[in-house]
Design a protein around this motif. Structure first.
Motif, PDB file in Angstrom:
ATOM      1  N   GLY A  41       3.974  23.545  32.615  1.00 38.12           N
ATOM      2  CA  GLY A  41       2.969  23.463  33.668  1.00 38.12           C
ATOM      3  C   GLY A  41       3.344  22.405  34.686  1.00 38.12           C
ATOM      4  O   GLY A  41       4.324  21.669  34.505  1.00 38.12           O
ATOM      5  N   ALA A  42       2.554  22.315  35.744  1.00 40.35           N
ATOM      6  CA  ALA A  42       2.837  21.354  36.813  1.00 40.35           C
ATOM      7  C   ALA A  42       2.541  19.923  36.355  1.00 40.35           C
ATOM      8  O   ALA A  42       3.210  18.973  36.776  1.00 40.35           O
ATOM      9  CB  ALA A  42       2.009  21.690  38.041  1.00 40.35           C
ATOM     10  N   SER A  43       1.567  19.771  35.464  1.00 44.60           N
ATOM     11  CA  SER A  43       1.109  18.418  35.108  1.00 44.60           C
ATOM     12  C   SER A  43       2.206  17.486  34.589  1.00 44.60           C
ATOM     13  O   SER A  43       2.244  16.330  35.002  1.00 44.60           O
ATOM     14  CB  SER A  43      -0.035  18.504  34.099  1.00 44.60           C
ATOM     15  OG  SER A  43      -1.065  19.316  34.601  1.00 44.60           O
ATOM     16  N   PRO A  44       3.094  17.923  33.684  1.00 46.15           N
ATOM     17  CA  PRO A  44       4.094  16.982  33.181  1.00 46.15           C
ATOM     18  C   PRO A  44       5.363  16.844  34.035  1.00 46.15           C
ATOM     19  O   PRO A  44       6.279  16.111  33.660  1.00 46.15           O
ATOM     20  CB  PRO A  44       4.448  17.545  31.794  1.00 46.15           C
ATOM     21  CG  PRO A  44       4.112  18.984  31.840  1.00 46.15           C
ATOM     22  CD  PRO A  44       3.111  19.194  32.934  1.00 46.15           C
ATOM     23  N   LEU A  70       5.090  23.473  22.985  1.00 41.76           N
ATOM     24  CA  LEU A  70       3.794  24.013  22.578  1.00 41.76           C
ATOM     25  C   LEU A  70       3.759  25.526  22.499  1.00 41.76           C
ATOM     26  O   LEU A  70       3.151  26.102  21.602  1.00 41.76           O
ATOM     27  CB  LEU A  70       2.723  23.623  23.608  1.00 41.76           C
ATOM     28  CG  LEU A  70       2.193  22.207  23.599  1.00 41.76           C
ATOM     29  CD1 LEU A  70       1.393  21.976  24.884  1.00 41.76           C
ATOM     30  CD2 LEU A  70       1.317  21.991  22.382  1.00 41.76           C
ATOM     31  N   ASP A  71       4.395  26.169  23.500  1.00 44.37           N
ATOM     32  CA  ASP A  71       4.113  27.601  23.642  1.00 44.37           C
ATOM     33  C   ASP A  71       5.191  28.324  24.448  1.00 44.37           C
ATOM     34  O   ASP A  71       6.090  27.695  25.013  1.00 44.37           O
ATOM     35  CB  ASP A  71       2.728  27.803  24.288  1.00 44.37           C
ATOM     36  CG  ASP A  71       2.503  26.923  25.517  1.00 44.37           C
ATOM     37  OD1 ASP A  71       3.472  26.360  26.033  1.00 44.37           O
ATOM     38  OD2 ASP A  71       1.351  26.806  25.956  1.00 44.37           O
ATOM     39  N   GLU A  72       5.082  29.639  24.476  1.00 40.81           N
ATOM     40  CA  GLU A  72       5.969  30.490  25.275  1.00 40.81           C
ATOM     41  C   GLU A  72       5.237  31.798  25.569  1.00 40.81           C
ATOM     42  O   GLU A  72       4.466  32.285  24.735  1.00 40.81           O
ATOM     43  CB  GLU A  72       7.272  30.778  24.504  1.00 40.81           C
ATOM     44  CG  GLU A  72       8.278  31.661  25.216  1.00 40.81           C
ATOM     45  CD  GLU A  72       8.782  31.119  26.559  1.00 40.81           C
ATOM     46  OE1 GLU A  72       8.043  31.235  27.560  1.00 40.81           O
ATOM     47  OE2 GLU A  72       9.918  30.605  26.591  1.00 40.81           O
ATOM     48  N   GLY A 143      -9.912  24.853  29.358  1.00 39.40           N
ATOM     49  CA  GLY A 143      -9.968  23.800  28.348  1.00 39.40           C
ATOM     50  C   GLY A 143      -8.860  23.951  27.316  1.00 39.40           C
ATOM     51  O   GLY A 143      -8.830  23.241  26.316  1.00 39.40           O
ATOM     52  N   HIS A 144      -7.937  24.887  27.582  1.00 43.03           N
ATOM     53  CA  HIS A 144      -6.897  25.096  26.586  1.00 43.03           C
ATOM     54  C   HIS A 144      -5.866  23.975  26.565  1.00 43.03           C
ATOM     55  O   HIS A 144      -5.588  23.350  27.585  1.00 43.03           O
ATOM     56  CB  HIS A 144      -6.214  26.477  26.726  1.00 43.03           C
ATOM     57  CG  HIS A 144      -5.364  26.665  27.932  1.00 43.03           C
ATOM     58  ND1 HIS A 144      -5.289  27.863  28.608  1.00 43.03           N
ATOM     59  CD2 HIS A 144      -4.521  25.841  28.569  1.00 43.03           C
ATOM     60  CE1 HIS A 144      -4.440  27.763  29.608  1.00 43.03           C
ATOM     61  NE2 HIS A 144      -3.955  26.542  29.604  1.00 43.03           N
ATOM     62  N   ILE A 145      -5.344  23.725  25.372  1.00 44.10           N
ATOM     63  CA  ILE A 145      -4.159  22.893  25.180  1.00 44.10           C
ATOM     64  C   ILE A 145      -3.151  23.839  24.543  1.00 44.10           C
ATOM     65  O   ILE A 145      -3.516  24.630  23.674  1.00 44.10           O
ATOM     66  CB  ILE A 145      -4.449  21.633  24.317  1.00 44.10           C
ATOM     67  CG1 ILE A 145      -5.285  21.982  23.079  1.00 44.10           C
ATOM     68  CG2 ILE A 145      -5.130  20.565  25.146  1.00 44.10           C
ATOM     69  CD1 ILE A 145      -5.544  20.808  22.139  1.00 44.10           C
ATOM     70  N   LYS A 207      -9.181  19.849  40.771  1.00 45.42           N
ATOM     71  CA  LYS A 207      -9.326  21.137  40.069  1.00 45.42           C
ATOM     72  C   LYS A 207      -9.544  20.951  38.569  1.00 45.42           C
ATOM     73  O   LYS A 207     -10.084  21.820  37.886  1.00 45.42           O
ATOM     74  CB  LYS A 207      -8.055  21.985  40.271  1.00 45.42           C
ATOM     75  CG  LYS A 207      -8.183  23.012  41.391  1.00 45.42           C
ATOM     76  CD  LYS A 207      -6.881  23.755  41.624  1.00 45.42           C
ATOM     77  CE  LYS A 207      -6.583  24.795  40.557  1.00 45.42           C
ATOM     78  NZ  LYS A 207      -5.381  25.602  40.851  1.00 45.42           N
ATOM     79  N   LYS A 208      -9.096  19.818  38.039  1.00 50.51           N
ATOM     80  CA  LYS A 208      -9.214  19.557  36.602  1.00 50.51           C
ATOM     81  C   LYS A 208     -10.435  18.706  36.252  1.00 50.51           C
ATOM     82  O   LYS A 208     -10.729  18.496  35.076  1.00 50.51           O
ATOM     83  CB  LYS A 208      -7.945  18.867  36.079  1.00 50.51           C
ATOM     84  CG  LYS A 208      -6.653  19.685  36.226  1.00 50.51           C
ATOM     85  CD  LYS A 208      -6.627  20.855  35.273  1.00 50.51           C
ATOM     86  CE  LYS A 208      -5.453  21.786  35.510  1.00 50.51           C
ATOM     87  NZ  LYS A 208      -4.171  21.300  35.045  1.00 50.51           N
ATOM     88  N   ALA A 209     -11.139  18.196  37.276  1.00 48.05           N
ATOM     89  CA  ALA A 209     -12.216  17.216  37.030  1.00 48.05           C
ATOM     90  C   ALA A 209     -13.305  17.756  36.105  1.00 48.05           C
ATOM     91  O   ALA A 209     -13.743  17.077  35.175  1.00 48.05           O
ATOM     92  CB  ALA A 209     -12.818  16.755  38.360  1.00 48.05           C
TER      93      ALA A 209
HETATM   94  C1  GLP Z   1      -0.381  26.608  30.949  1.00 50.15           C
HETATM   95  C2  GLP Z   1       0.291  25.943  29.748  1.00 50.15           C
HETATM   96  C3  GLP Z   1      -0.443  24.707  29.312  1.00 50.15           C
HETATM   97  C4  GLP Z   1      -0.722  23.841  30.531  1.00 50.15           C
HETATM   98  C5  GLP Z   1      -1.608  24.591  31.493  1.00 50.15           C
HETATM   99  C6  GLP Z   1      -1.988  23.798  32.728  1.00 50.15           C
HETATM  100  O1  GLP Z   1      -1.417  27.431  30.560  1.00 50.15           O
HETATM  101  N1  GLP Z   1       0.421  26.812  28.623  1.00 50.15           N
HETATM  102  O2  GLP Z   1       0.315  24.008  28.341  1.00 50.15           O
HETATM  103  O3  GLP Z   1      -1.318  22.640  30.143  1.00 50.15           O
HETATM  104  O4  GLP Z   1      -0.914  25.746  31.911  1.00 50.15           O
HETATM  105  O5  GLP Z   1      -0.983  23.901  33.690  1.00 50.15           O
HETATM  106  P1  GLP Z   1      -0.836  22.957  34.921  1.00 50.15           P
HETATM  107  O6  GLP Z   1      -0.304  21.674  34.399  1.00 50.15           O
HETATM  108  O7  GLP Z   1       0.164  23.654  35.812  1.00 50.15           O
HETATM  109  O8  GLP Z   1      -2.174  22.813  35.545  1.00 50.15           O
END
Ligand code: GLP
Length: 247
Positions: A41-44, A70-72, A143-145, A207-209
């Motif tokens: 994702g964009a966050s990290p 975490l995922d794919e 709210g997903h991780i 957008k995340k607030a």
């Molecule tokens: C995807 C990923 C998540 C990530 C989320 C938020 O769904 N699977 O791990 O946290 O997007 O993405 P972003 O950081 O781009 O807002």
């Protein structure tokens, strides 16, 4: 669970990268390895850029680091530009000295009938490596991780999941349209994530607030997987002012 609000995203990711670098260096000094859980994702992105800078400019080595993502997305081959394998290599792994054999992501192309065994093997490998020392997280607007969509409780482990329409909508621009976004993914479960010794979640922008507020101040519920972080002994949110604006 704690949170810290930083003046800028840059300051936050420097702070988090310094913590991770210290963990890697102190383990290396003892002749030991570190197991990191990573997110896409964009966050990290800024965090990964800072790790690359620490490697190139300050000699931080990743030779003793093992990673588990975490995922794919299910259905995407590694070469697909939107696969998380591609994302991680482009944004981090290709620029540091981590041994290729230390990199782990769920497969997006495992045959449907082999998914259960593949997920179990992923769980087993995390355990065999000694468990996740530190898991990096972002948060989706549901709210997903990872890809633990609403309904994912704290007994869930690595498995195939169906993606929420809001998640697909957020991913649509990158895929050139909603209809091109995969409907399924393989993700670590909430229990897999909660087993990590440290959890570090990054969220930026207004957008995340709303979801950040729900996850931190709302009830602990499977409707908001990130809310389970409230029960973790060493979880921390890294926020900018906009993401923290509804707290
Ligand atoms: C995807 C990923 C998540 C990530 C989320 C938020 O769904 N699977 O791990 O946290 O997007 O993405 P972003 O950081 O781009 O807002």
């Amino acid at each position: 669970m704690t949170y810290e609000v930083f003046a800028t995203q840059q300051e936050a990711v420097k702070n988090l990268a310094a913590e991770v670098a210290e963990l890697i260096r102190s383990r290396a000094a003892e002749g030991k390895g570190v197991v990191l859980g990573l997110a896409t994702g964009a966050s990290p992105l800024g965090f990964y850029a800072e790790l690359i800078r620490l490697h190139k400019e300050e000699g931080l080595s990743f030779k003793n680091v093992t990673t588990f993502n975490l995922d794919e997305y299910y259905g995407l081959p590694r070469e697909h530009v939107e696969s998380y394998w591609y994302f991680m290599h482009t944004n981090l792994f290709n620029h540091i000295d981590i041994p290729a054999e230390n990199i782990n992501l769920p497969s997006g192309t495992v045959a449907q009938e082999d998914i259960e065994a593949h997920c179990q093997a992923y769980e087993d490998k995390i355990k065999a490596c000694g468990g996740l020392d530190l898991q990096i997280l972002g948060i989706g607007r549901t709210g997903h991780i990872g890809f633990n969509e609403p309904g994912s409780d704290d007994t869930t482990r690595t498995r195939q999941v169906h993606l929420d329409d809001l998640t697909k909508t957020d991913a649509a621009p990158a895929f050139g349209g909603f209809e091109n976004v995969p409907s399924y993914a393989i993700t670590m479960g909430v229990a897999t994530i909660m087993d990590a010794k440290k959890l570090r979640l990054m969220a930026w922008g207004e957008k995340k607030a709303s979801i950040v507020n729900k996850a931190i101040n709302g009830p602990v519920t499977a409707d908001v997987a990130a809310s389970y972080l409230q029960k973790h002994p060493d979880a921390k949110y890294f926020l900018d002012a906009a993401a923290a604006s509804e707290l």
